[in-house]
Design an enzyme around this catalytic site. Sequence first.
Site, mmCIF file in Angstrom:
data_model
loop_
_atom_site.group_PDB
_atom_site.id
_atom_site.type_symbol
_atom_site.label_atom_id
_atom_site.label_comp_id
_atom_site.label_asym_id
_atom_site.label_seq_id
_atom_site.Cartn_x
_atom_site.Cartn_y
_atom_site.Cartn_z
ATOM 1 C CG LEU A 107 -1.714 -1.118 1.484
ATOM 2 C CD1 LEU A 107 -2.697 -1.034 2.672
ATOM 3 C CD2 LEU A 107 -3.267 -0.786 0.049
ATOM 4 C CG ASP A 108 -0.045 4.277 -2.781
ATOM 5 O OD1 ASP A 108 0.852 3.323 -3.341
ATOM 6 O OD2 ASP A 108 -1.013 4.830 -3.128
ATOM 7 C CB THR A 109 3.882 6.203 2.495
ATOM 8 O OG1 THR A 109 5.017 5.544 1.975
ATOM 9 C CG2 THR A 109 4.051 6.839 4.022
ATOM 10 C CG HIS A 192 0.786 5.509 -6.867
ATOM 11 N ND1 HIS A 192 0.893 5.605 -5.523
ATOM 12 C CD2 HIS A 192 2.192 5.737 -7.293
ATOM 13 C CE1 HIS A 192 2.192 5.975 -5.125
ATOM 14 N NE2 HIS A 192 2.767 5.722 -6.106
#
Length: 243
Positions: A107-109, A192
Site C-alpha cells: 500500500l502507498d505510504t 497507485h
Amino acid sequence: MSDNEGVRLQKVLADAGIGSRRHCEELIGEGRVTVDGKKVFRFGERVDPERAVIHVDGQRVESRSDSRYYMVNKPRGVVSTMADERGRKSLADFVEVEDRLFHVGRLDTDTEGLILLTNDGELAHRLTHPSFGVEKTYLAEIHGPIPRDLGRRLRKGVMLDDGPAKADKFRIFDQAGRRILVEITLHEGRKHIVRRLLKEVGFPVQQLARVEFGPLKLGQLKPGGVRTLSVHEIGALYRAVDL
C-alpha cells in the site's frame, strides 16, 4: 510412511484449531477429511504435518507448525515493507516475531488498510500474481457531485499512461454533502492504481483505505491493529489461489 511414523491425524487437526480431538475424530469418521486428495476414515491415520495436504469439507487446513499468518491494518504514514533504510515506521513495528515475513499487498505510504503478513512464500506469491486475479476492495473519499455514469465508465475502463485499467465493481458507500465515500474493487495491483484511476476520471482521492483482500475483510480492526488469521480464513486464502 509406516504406522509408527508421523502424527495422528486427529491431533494435527486439533493443533490446527479445527476443534477438539473428539470432534476431529467425528469429522474423520464422517469422511469429511482428505489427506493428499484421498478420504481418510481411520482415526489412527498418521501424517507428516510438514508435507501432508489436508482438507476438511473441501477447505485446506494449514498444518505446518511454523507457519504464520497475520492481518495488519496499516496506518497512514507507515511504509509497506518490513524495514526502511530511511528509518520510517514500517510493518515490522507492529508484529513481534523473529520469522522472516512476506508482506502481501503493498500500500502507498498515505494509504491505510489491510495487509497480510506471512512466512508462507508460495501463498504470498500466488496472492499477488496477476494470473490468479485476487480482488482487492478499497474505500476512497472523493469530492462530488459525481455523474450517474461514473461507475459504468470505471467498469468499462480508462486509459492510463501505462495501459488500460478498470474497476471490477463500484458503488457509492456513503455521502455527506460534497464528501462522497465510494467502494471500488479491482483485481490488479499496479502502483497507485486506485488513485490514478479515479484521478483520470476527474475525482482525485482525498483518503484511501483497503478494506478487503480476496476473502479477507478488515472488519473492526483499527489502524495499527494486528491479529492472527483464523483457520477458516487461511483455508479461504488457499482456495482463492487453488492451493
